[in-house]
Design a protein around this motif. Structure first.
Motif, PDB file in Angstrom:
ATOM      1  N   TYR A 132      10.441 -30.285 -21.525  1.00 52.31           N
ATOM      2  CA  TYR A 132      11.259 -30.300 -19.937  1.00 52.31           C
ATOM      3  C   TYR A 132      12.248 -29.588 -19.786  1.00 52.31           C
ATOM      4  O   TYR A 132      12.794 -29.951 -18.793  1.00 52.31           O
ATOM      5  CB  TYR A 132      10.482 -31.109 -19.140  1.00 52.31           C
ATOM      6  N   GLY A 133      12.401 -29.990 -20.667  1.00 51.38           N
ATOM      7  CA  GLY A 133      14.553 -29.675 -20.720  1.00 51.38           C
ATOM      8  C   GLY A 133      15.343 -31.156 -20.549  1.00 51.38           C
ATOM      9  O   GLY A 133      15.105 -32.208 -20.239  1.00 51.38           O
ATOM     10  N   GLU A 134      16.509 -30.542 -21.228  1.00 58.69           N
ATOM     11  CA  GLU A 134      17.192 -32.190 -21.388  1.00 58.69           C
ATOM     12  C   GLU A 134      18.037 -32.848 -20.011  1.00 58.69           C
ATOM     13  O   GLU A 134      17.600 -31.291 -19.026  1.00 58.69           O
ATOM     14  CB  GLU A 134      18.867 -31.794 -21.914  1.00 58.69           C
ATOM     15  N   GLU A 135      18.287 -33.166 -19.691  1.00 61.46           N
ATOM     16  CA  GLU A 135      18.446 -33.876 -17.720  1.00 61.46           C
ATOM     17  C   GLU A 135      20.013 -33.220 -18.100  1.00 61.46           C
ATOM     18  O   GLU A 135      20.983 -33.482 -18.638  1.00 61.46           O
ATOM     19  CB  GLU A 135      18.370 -36.062 -18.190  1.00 61.46           C
ATOM     20  N   ASP A 136      20.507 -33.351 -16.711  1.00 59.03           N
ATOM     21  CA  ASP A 136      21.773 -33.260 -16.430  1.00 59.03           C
ATOM     22  C   ASP A 136      21.889 -34.174 -16.101  1.00 59.03           C
ATOM     23  O   ASP A 136      21.461 -34.746 -14.367  1.00 59.03           O
ATOM     24  CB  ASP A 136      21.406 -32.132 -15.732  1.00 59.03           C
ATOM     25  N   ARG A 137      23.296 -34.747 -16.315  1.00 58.45           N
ATOM     26  CA  ARG A 137      23.648 -36.565 -15.845  1.00 58.45           C
ATOM     27  C   ARG A 137      24.286 -35.961 -14.882  1.00 58.45           C
ATOM     28  O   ARG A 137      24.558 -37.000 -13.718  1.00 58.45           O
ATOM     29  CB  ARG A 137      24.595 -36.734 -16.865  1.00 58.45           C
TER      30      ARG A 137
ATOM     31  N   HIS B  57      14.108 -43.176 -28.272  1.00 64.11           N
ATOM     32  CA  HIS B  57      14.647 -42.228 -29.319  1.00 64.11           C
ATOM     33  C   HIS B  57      14.377 -40.626 -29.067  1.00 64.11           C
ATOM     34  O   HIS B  57      14.262 -39.788 -28.561  1.00 64.11           O
ATOM     35  CB  HIS B  57      15.957 -41.999 -30.040  1.00 64.11           C
ATOM     36  N   ARG B  58      12.661 -40.740 -30.073  1.00 62.74           N
ATOM     37  CA  ARG B  58      11.943 -40.605 -30.249  1.00 62.74           C
ATOM     38  C   ARG B  58      11.305 -39.470 -28.599  1.00 62.74           C
ATOM     39  O   ARG B  58      11.343 -38.448 -28.773  1.00 62.74           O
ATOM     40  CB  ARG B  58      11.146 -40.480 -31.202  1.00 62.74           C
ATOM     41  N   VAL B  59      10.170 -40.376 -28.118  1.00 62.05           N
ATOM     42  CA  VAL B  59      10.662 -40.035 -26.794  1.00 62.05           C
ATOM     43  C   VAL B  59      10.493 -39.496 -25.876  1.00 62.05           C
ATOM     44  O   VAL B  59      10.602 -38.569 -25.115  1.00 62.05           O
ATOM     45  CB  VAL B  59       9.681 -41.587 -26.039  1.00 62.05           C
ATOM     46  N   THR B  60      12.114 -39.864 -25.989  1.00 62.88           N
ATOM     47  CA  THR B  60      13.393 -39.004 -24.975  1.00 62.88           C
ATOM     48  C   THR B  60      13.166 -37.366 -25.945  1.00 62.88           C
ATOM     49  O   THR B  60      13.744 -37.012 -24.706  1.00 62.88           O
ATOM     50  CB  THR B  60      14.932 -39.083 -25.336  1.00 62.88           C
TER      51      THR B  60
END
Length: 116
Positions: free
Chosen positions: A99-104, A89-92
């Motif tokens: 880098y910004g959140e991933e787009d599922r 969780h911390r690494v995410t």
């Protein structure tokens, strides 16, 4: 949920960021790891809506982070599993910040294209 003004003054914005429902449940159950709780009690003590608590607990159980027996719920006794989940969780969070959140939807689309 209100906080003490000293906490407000002394903590950074990151420390004051609200925890997600699963994070709140895990934090509560870990702090109270000497007991097992009914879902309603967990909801009341964490401020999570009672309509949401069962789905939160079920998802945590699927990940083997909580245990369930009858109407009672408790934190897993596998501390290494909790540590691994926390570290992931911390690494995410770190990568999302950098880098910004991933787009599922983008990931699903890329996966489908790779399988064509």
């Amino acid at each position: 949920m209100a906080i003490d003004i000293d906490q407000f003054d002394e903590r950074s914005p990151e420390e004051l960021a609200e925890l997600s429902n699963p994070e709140q449940v895990l934090k509560f159950l870990y702090k109270n790891r000497d007991r097992a709780w009914k879902a309603r009690e967990i909801a009341n003590r964490t401020g999570i809506n009672e309509n949401s608590i069962h789905s939160v607990l079920s998802r945590l159980e699927e990940r083997e982070l909580v245990r369930h027996k009858g109407p009672y719920w408790a934190i897993t006794d596998e501390t290494s599993r909790l540590r691994q989940a926390y570290d992931t969780h911390r690494v995410t969070q770190l990568f999302d910040g950098l880098y910004g959140e991933e787009d599922r939807d983008e990931w699903i689309q890329a996966s489908e294209q790779a399988n064509e």
